[in-house]
Design a protein around this motif. Structure first.
Motif, PDB file in Angstrom:
ATOM      1  N   LEU A 145       0.808  -1.221   0.000  1.00  0.00           N
ATOM      2  CA  LEU A 145       0.000   0.000   0.000  1.00  0.00           C
ATOM      3  C   LEU A 145       0.841   1.270   0.000  1.00  0.00           C
ATOM      4  O   LEU A 145       0.353   2.330  -0.397  1.00  0.00           O
ATOM      5  N   VAL A 146       2.081   1.175   0.467  1.00  0.00           N
ATOM      6  CA  VAL A 146       2.970   2.331   0.532  1.00  0.00           C
ATOM      7  C   VAL A 146       4.274   1.952  -0.177  1.00  0.00           C
ATOM      8  O   VAL A 146       5.273   1.622   0.456  1.00  0.00           O
ATOM      9  N   PRO A 147       4.251   1.990  -1.525  1.00  0.00           N
ATOM     10  CA  PRO A 147       5.420   1.535  -2.270  1.00  0.00           C
ATOM     11  C   PRO A 147       6.607   2.494  -2.257  1.00  0.00           C
ATOM     12  O   PRO A 147       7.734   2.075  -2.506  1.00  0.00           O
ATOM     13  N   VAL A 148       6.366   3.783  -1.972  1.00  0.00           N
ATOM     14  CA  VAL A 148       7.452   4.761  -2.013  1.00  0.00           C
ATOM     15  C   VAL A 148       7.387   5.661  -0.785  1.00  0.00           C
ATOM     16  O   VAL A 148       6.339   6.233  -0.475  1.00  0.00           O
ATOM     17  N   VAL A 149       8.530   5.780  -0.101  1.00  0.00           N
ATOM     18  CA  VAL A 149       8.702   6.776   0.953  1.00  0.00           C
ATOM     19  C   VAL A 149       9.903   7.608   0.523  1.00  0.00           C
ATOM     20  O   VAL A 149      11.023   7.115   0.477  1.00  0.00           O
ATOM     21  N   ASP A 150       9.646   8.850   0.161  1.00  0.00           N
ATOM     22  CA  ASP A 150      10.675   9.750  -0.351  1.00  0.00           C
ATOM     23  C   ASP A 150      10.776  10.947   0.587  1.00  0.00           C
ATOM     24  O   ASP A 150      10.204  12.007   0.327  1.00  0.00           O
ATOM     25  N   VAL A 151      11.487  10.756   1.695  1.00  0.00           N
ATOM     26  CA  VAL A 151      11.604  11.809   2.703  1.00  0.00           C
ATOM     27  C   VAL A 151      12.271  13.038   2.101  1.00  0.00           C
ATOM     28  O   VAL A 151      11.803  14.165   2.288  1.00  0.00           O
ATOM     29  N   ALA A 152      13.340  12.843   1.351  1.00  0.00           N
ATOM     30  CA  ALA A 152      14.045  13.977   0.741  1.00  0.00           C
ATOM     31  C   ALA A 152      13.141  14.740  -0.224  1.00  0.00           C
ATOM     32  O   ALA A 152      13.209  15.968  -0.318  1.00  0.00           O
ATOM     33  N   GLY A 153      12.277  14.025  -0.931  1.00  0.00           N
ATOM     34  CA  GLY A 153      11.352  14.647  -1.869  1.00  0.00           C
ATOM     35  C   GLY A 153      10.078  15.159  -1.222  1.00  0.00           C
ATOM     36  O   GLY A 153       9.219  15.740  -1.897  1.00  0.00           O
TER      37      GLY A 153
END
Length: 182
Positions: A145-153
């Protein structure tokens, strides 16, 4: 950077052990005898770990200078904190890194803003304030359900099942009508 790795729960037994709600992906590395934890509230610590053991899926910790149940119960609700950086736990994120991130669907459409991380026994939940308002949405924090975690973005991509964020997010589903019934 300081990271919360556990929250102390209830006392266990008579010898000063406590149960903990684990908030780290590497408990076997964090909870070793001799480890020293800062605490929140600060006046309850620092705490030095005397031992750790698993009892039926519950992690029990014993600390130096916590000799009995009364002293252990006084620690209830205390957060255990360590100095850590992102490289300590690859593919692990902490609440302070996630709160405030934009939540998008796979096409880039904004679904809302991440307002909280709820940690739980089975899985963590991302708590999202929908862009259009309404009730908070809890999304299981799992790769499907959460394929991408892009903290920097500044974003998290959520691929929600139809209807999770309201009636407008289920375009791919077909509605049945009475005419479709056999």
């Amino acid at each position: 950077m300081e990271r919360v790795v556990a929250r102390i729960g209830r006392a266990h037994g008579l010898r000063g052990e406590v149960s903990v709600e684990v908030r780290t992906d590497v408990p076997e590395q964090r909870f070793v005898a001799g480890a020293v934890f800062a605490t929140d509230p600060a006046e309850r610590g620092p705490l030095t770990l005397a031992g750790a053991r698993d009892q039926g899926g519950v992690l029990l910790l014993a600390f130096e200078r916590v000799p009995d149940r009364t002293a252990a119960e006084a620690l209830r609700g205390t957060l255990l904190i360590v100095d850590a950086d992102a490289s300590d736990e690859p593919d692990a994120w902490y609440e302070d890194e996630l709160v405030g991130l934009r939540v998008e669907d796979p096409t880039g459409a904004v679904l809302g803003e991440l307002v909280r991380l709820e940690t739980g026994g089975a899985q963590d939940l991302l708590v999202v304030r929908p862009a259009g308002g309404g009730e908070l949405v809890r999304v299981p924090f799992v790769a499907a359900l959460v394929p991408v975690v892009d903290v920097a973005g500044g974003r998290v991509v959520v691929d929600p099942p139809g209807g999770m964020f309201g009636p407008g997010d289920d375009e791919g589903t077909e509605e049945s009508t009475d005419e479709d019934a056999p």
